[in-house]
Write a protein that holds these residues in place. Structure first.
Motif, PDB file in Angstrom:
ATOM      1  N   ALA A 444      41.982  65.798  47.363  1.00 29.26           N
ATOM      2  CA  ALA A 444      42.988  66.025  48.400  1.00 29.26           C
ATOM      3  C   ALA A 444      43.079  64.858  49.377  1.00 29.26           C
ATOM      4  N   ASN A 445      42.094  63.979  49.361  1.00 26.19           N
ATOM      5  CA  ASN A 445      42.074  62.832  50.272  1.00 26.19           C
ATOM      6  C   ASN A 445      41.776  61.567  49.476  1.00 26.19           C
ATOM      7  N   PRO A 446      42.783  60.952  48.850  1.00 26.98           N
ATOM      8  CA  PRO A 446      42.563  59.812  47.952  1.00 26.98           C
ATOM      9  C   PRO A 446      41.777  58.667  48.584  1.00 26.98           C
ATOM     10  N   ALA A 447      41.993  58.411  49.873  1.00 30.44           N
ATOM     11  CA  ALA A 447      41.291  57.299  50.514  1.00 30.44           C
ATOM     12  C   ALA A 447      39.779  57.513  50.518  1.00 30.44           C
ATOM     13  N   SER A 448      39.353  58.781  50.440  1.00 28.23           N
ATOM     14  CA  SER A 448      37.918  59.076  50.532  1.00 28.23           C
ATOM     15  C   SER A 448      37.143  58.618  49.298  1.00 28.23           C
ATOM     16  N   TYR A 449      37.829  58.432  48.179  1.00 29.40           N
ATOM     17  CA  TYR A 449      37.118  57.976  46.981  1.00 29.40           C
ATOM     18  C   TYR A 449      37.758  56.734  46.369  1.00 29.40           C
ATOM     19  N   SER A 450      38.596  56.058  47.141  1.00 26.33           N
ATOM     20  CA  SER A 450      39.242  54.842  46.640  1.00 26.33           C
ATOM     21  C   SER A 450      38.235  53.709  46.456  1.00 26.33           C
ATOM     22  N   ASP A 451      38.365  53.007  45.350  1.00 30.03           N
ATOM     23  CA  ASP A 451      37.536  51.837  45.062  1.00 30.03           C
ATOM     24  C   ASP A 451      38.214  50.616  45.669  1.00 30.03           C
ATOM     25  N   CYS A 452      37.667  50.135  46.778  1.00 31.24           N
ATOM     26  CA  CYS A 452      38.210  48.962  47.469  1.00 31.24           C
ATOM     27  C   CYS A 452      37.274  47.769  47.327  1.00 31.24           C
ATOM     28  N   MET A 453      36.446  47.795  46.277  1.00 32.74           N
ATOM     29  CA  MET A 453      35.505  46.700  46.028  1.00 32.74           C
ATOM     30  C   MET A 453      35.857  45.931  44.759  1.00 32.74           C
ATOM     31  N   HIS A 454      36.106  46.648  43.675  1.00 36.15           N
ATOM     32  CA  HIS A 454      36.433  45.988  42.416  1.00 36.15           C
ATOM     33  C   HIS A 454      37.914  45.590  42.407  1.00 36.15           C
ATOM     34  N   TRP A 455      38.341  44.964  41.306  1.00 35.57           N
ATOM     35  CA  TRP A 455      39.700  44.427  41.246  1.00 35.57           C
ATOM     36  C   TRP A 455      40.399  44.875  39.965  1.00 35.57           C
ATOM     37  N   CYS A 456      41.670  45.233  40.103  1.00 44.23           N
ATOM     38  CA  CYS A 456      42.478  45.567  38.929  1.00 44.23           C
ATOM     39  C   CYS A 456      42.658  44.323  38.057  1.00 44.23           C
ATOM     40  N   LEU A 457      42.775  44.558  36.754  1.00 46.87           N
ATOM     41  CA  LEU A 457      43.129  43.503  35.808  1.00 46.87           C
ATOM     42  C   LEU A 457      44.384  43.911  35.048  1.00 46.87           C
ATOM     43  N   PRO A 458      45.303  42.956  34.820  1.00 43.82           N
ATOM     44  CA  PRO A 458      45.329  41.580  35.320  1.00 43.82           C
ATOM     45  C   PRO A 458      45.373  41.559  36.849  1.00 43.82           C
ATOM     46  N   GLY A 459      44.818  40.499  37.446  1.00 45.52           N
ATOM     47  CA  GLY A 459      44.804  40.443  38.897  1.00 45.52           C
ATOM     48  C   GLY A 459      43.957  39.311  39.440  1.00 45.52           C
ATOM     49  N   VAL A 460      43.331  39.566  40.562  1.00 50.49           N
ATOM     50  CA  VAL A 460      42.630  38.528  41.321  1.00 50.49           C
ATOM     51  C   VAL A 460      41.575  37.774  40.507  1.00 50.49           C
ATOM     52  N   PRO A 461      40.701  38.445  39.715  1.00 49.22           N
ATOM     53  CA  PRO A 461      39.690  37.684  38.957  1.00 49.22           C
ATOM     54  C   PRO A 461      40.275  36.679  37.975  1.00 49.22           C
ATOM     55  N   ASP A 462      41.526  36.883  37.548  1.00 47.57           N
ATOM     56  CA  ASP A 462      42.160  35.889  36.678  1.00 47.57           C
ATOM     57  C   ASP A 462      42.288  34.555  37.407  1.00 47.57           C
ATOM     58  N   VAL A 463      42.570  34.612  38.701  1.00 49.94           N
ATOM     59  CA  VAL A 463      42.679  33.383  39.491  1.00 49.94           C
ATOM     60  C   VAL A 463      41.305  32.732  39.650  1.00 49.94           C
ATOM     61  N   TRP A 464      40.263  33.546  39.802  1.00 48.27           N
ATOM     62  CA  TRP A 464      38.911  32.967  39.845  1.00 48.27           C
ATOM     63  C   TRP A 464      38.648  32.157  38.573  1.00 48.27           C
ATOM     64  N   ASN A 465      39.103  32.678  37.441  1.00 46.43           N
ATOM     65  CA  ASN A 465      38.889  31.972  36.179  1.00 46.43           C
ATOM     66  C   ASN A 465      39.813  30.761  36.033  1.00 46.43           C
ATOM     67  N   GLU A 466      40.994  30.822  36.633  1.00 45.47           N
ATOM     68  CA  GLU A 466      41.847  29.632  36.659  1.00 45.47           C
ATOM     69  C   GLU A 466      41.168  28.503  37.451  1.00 45.47           C
ATOM     70  N   LEU A 467      40.475  28.883  38.530  1.00 43.34           N
ATOM     71  CA  LEU A 467      39.733  27.890  39.312  1.00 43.34           C
ATOM     72  C   LEU A 467      38.580  27.316  38.495  1.00 43.34           C
ATOM     73  N   LEU A 468      37.892  28.181  37.755  1.00 39.72           N
ATOM     74  CA  LEU A 468      36.816  27.703  36.885  1.00 39.72           C
ATOM     75  C   LEU A 468      37.370  26.734  35.849  1.00 39.72           C
ATOM     76  N   PHE A 469      38.495  27.062  35.271  1.00 41.50           N
ATOM     77  CA  PHE A 469      39.174  26.193  34.298  1.00 41.50           C
ATOM     78  C   PHE A 469      39.534  24.854  34.939  1.00 41.50           C
ATOM     79  N   GLN A 470      39.964  24.897  36.183  1.00 35.67           N
ATOM     80  CA  GLN A 470      40.331  23.687  36.913  1.00 35.67           C
ATOM     81  C   GLN A 470      39.145  22.730  37.022  1.00 35.67           C
ATOM     82  N   PHE A 471      37.950  23.275  37.236  1.00 29.76           N
ATOM     83  CA  PHE A 471      36.803  22.424  37.551  1.00 29.76           C
ATOM     84  C   PHE A 471      35.899  22.126  36.364  1.00 29.76           C
TER      85      PHE A 471
END
Length: 472
Positions: A444-471
């Motif tokens: 009844a309260n979605p915010a109470s169990y929302s995962d605000c630590m991990h990341w959806c895929l495709p999404g932010v971690p793909d950019v982390w890997n683009e940075l790894l590819f860059q270097f």
């Protein structure tokens, strides 16, 4: 001499069995991998120097050659061939596991192992040749539904139910279409074939916690489509999971080691403990698995943010633990890790990256003053370049900079913190698989169990890997 020979002749059989068992256990996980690869040398990284507190590019520092690491037991660790002998010299040490407990607990006494890392102050002086021309970690997110996402969630065979937000009902897909645009320059366009050529004949290993595992899964999703189905395989082995691409003679691996050093949380599945116990001078269990990788990507952060931890040193015989703050424990673990890097990493042959803190978005009040809730139902990034959330701990960043700056060109830093801070919209929230049933009150309260630590895929971690590819 005669006395020693006499003792050696009558060395108890059980001690010999212990030694053989330990050696076999450590070498077993490597035996299936070693024959799969050829020896390859690496070109030196040209990533520039800078302070990652100021969101500068991934950097290599300079460090002169140091003496071998000396452990708390006073035994030099001279390298791979000698590490098996370490157990023989210091005696059998019972490893930590999920059943480990403290007989008693006292305050941390300040005891440390002797480090090989130079603890002299680091100069801020830069050579003229190191003047930064591009800061890949400062910039903004640009909506781009033409070039992104770089893959489809449903097409990735290795997608995790913890990160598959669309599969688990997320109605908006806008989080997939954001491209990171560095200030005054561009990121190299992702190219899976080029990445595989960089990995040909090599082992790429991600080492750390579930955030690092998410980056590893992202990398598999970015790479797997170019490998024929009959030329790819994945071998889960609890702590160590290995993806193989036969036509490139390469592997992309993940090693579960959330605290980097040995701990009672090292079970890749069952690691929820009432108290976290670590061996701050115990790196061998994990390093014996990661030391043969050609490219290493480490992370460690969120597991240190959940209150005090307990230390159980290798030479403590009565299971007396010392309690220390999470930050203090992390610093000890980082120093043990840095000692390993100092004595084992030749930057001409091995590339090592450390990924900075992955931010959380647990309080909506931080980006919308006065508002309640968290990242649930957020659909847009934060556009205020000055934004910095409370979940990204500045003392931790300063400690990391102090430790990493001593390692010279041996380690490059991927500073993903600031760019990820802006992505309050990128978390799974309620759109993921939860391993425990959710009661009516929580539902009844979605915010109470929302995962605000991990990341959806495709999404932010793909950019982390683009940075790894860059270097790379």
């Amino acid at each position: 001499m005669q006395r020693w020979q006499k003792k050696k002749t009558h060395f108890p059989l059980i001690a010999l069995i212990f030694f053989v068992f330990i050696a076999f256990s450590i070498l077993y996980s490597e035996s299936n991998i070693q024959g799969f690869h050829q020896d390859h040398s690496h070109q030196r990284s040209t990533i520039q120097d800078g302070s990652f507190l100021n969101s500068t590019p991934a950097h290599n520092f300079n460090l002169s050659k140091k003496a071998p690491v000396v452990t708390a037991a006073g035994v030099s660790i001279l390298g791979t061939k000698h590490e098996m002998g370490l157990f023989f010299l210091v005696g059998f040490v019972v490893g930590l596991d999920k059943f480990t407990t403290c007989a008693s607990t006292v305050r941390y006494s300040g005891k440390r192992g002797v480090s090989a890392v130079d603890r002299a102050e680091i100069s801020d002086r830069k050579e003229s040749s190191e003047v930064e021309t591009c800061d890949f970690f400062s910039g903004k997110w640009v909506f781009d539904n033409v070039s992104y996402p770089l893959y489809n969630e449903s097409d990735c065979s290795y997608m995790s139910d913890q990160l598959a937000c669309h599969k688990h009902g997320r109605p908006d897909l806008g989080y997939q279409f954001w491209r990171w645009q560095p200030q005054n320059c561009n990121l190299k366009r992702w190219n899976a074939m080029e990445m595989w050529e960089k990995l040909r004949g090599k082992r790429l290993m991600f080492v750390g916690d579930s955030l690092n595992r998410g980056q590893w899964i992202s990398m598999l999703c970015l790479l797997q489509s170019t490998i024929p189905a009959d030329k790819q395989s994945i071998t889960p082995n609890s702590e160590l999971t290995i993806f193989r691409a036969e036509n490139y003679n390469a592997t992309v691996e993940f090693l579960w080691a959330p605290l980097l050093v040995e701990s009672n949380c090292d079970d890749a599945v069952d690691h929820r403990m009432n108290e976290r116990i670590l061996r701050p001078d115990g790196i061998l269990r994990h390093s014996s698995r990661w030391e043969h990788a050609d490219i290493l990507v480490f992370n460690s952060y969120l597991w240190w943010r959940q209150g005090p931890v307990k230390l159980l040193w290798s030479n403590e015989e009565k299971s007396v633990c010392q309690e220390i703050s999470g930050l203090g424990g992390m610093e000890l673990a980082m120093e043990s890790w840095a000692d390993w890097v100092t004595t084992h990493v030749d930057p001409l042959k091995k590339k090592v990256f450390f990924v900075t803190m992955s931010p959380t978005h647990l309080s909506r009040d931080e980006w919308e003053p006065g508002a309640e809730g968290n990242c649930y139902n957020e659909k847009q990034p934060i556009h205020d370049k000055r934004y910095w959330g409370a979940g990204s701990d500045l003392p931790t960043m300063r400690m990391l900079e102090k430790v990493l700056s001593r390692l010279g060109s041996k380690v490059s830093v991927l500073n993903i913190t600031q760019l990820s801070e802006y992505r309050k919209d990128g978390h799974p929230t309620i759109y993921r698989k939860f391993w425990e049933p959710l009661g009516p009150e929580k539902l009844a309260n979605p915010a109470s169990y929302s995962d605000c630590m991990h990341w959806c895929l495709p999404g932010v971690p793909d950019v982390w890997n683009e940075l790894l590819f860059q270097f790379l």
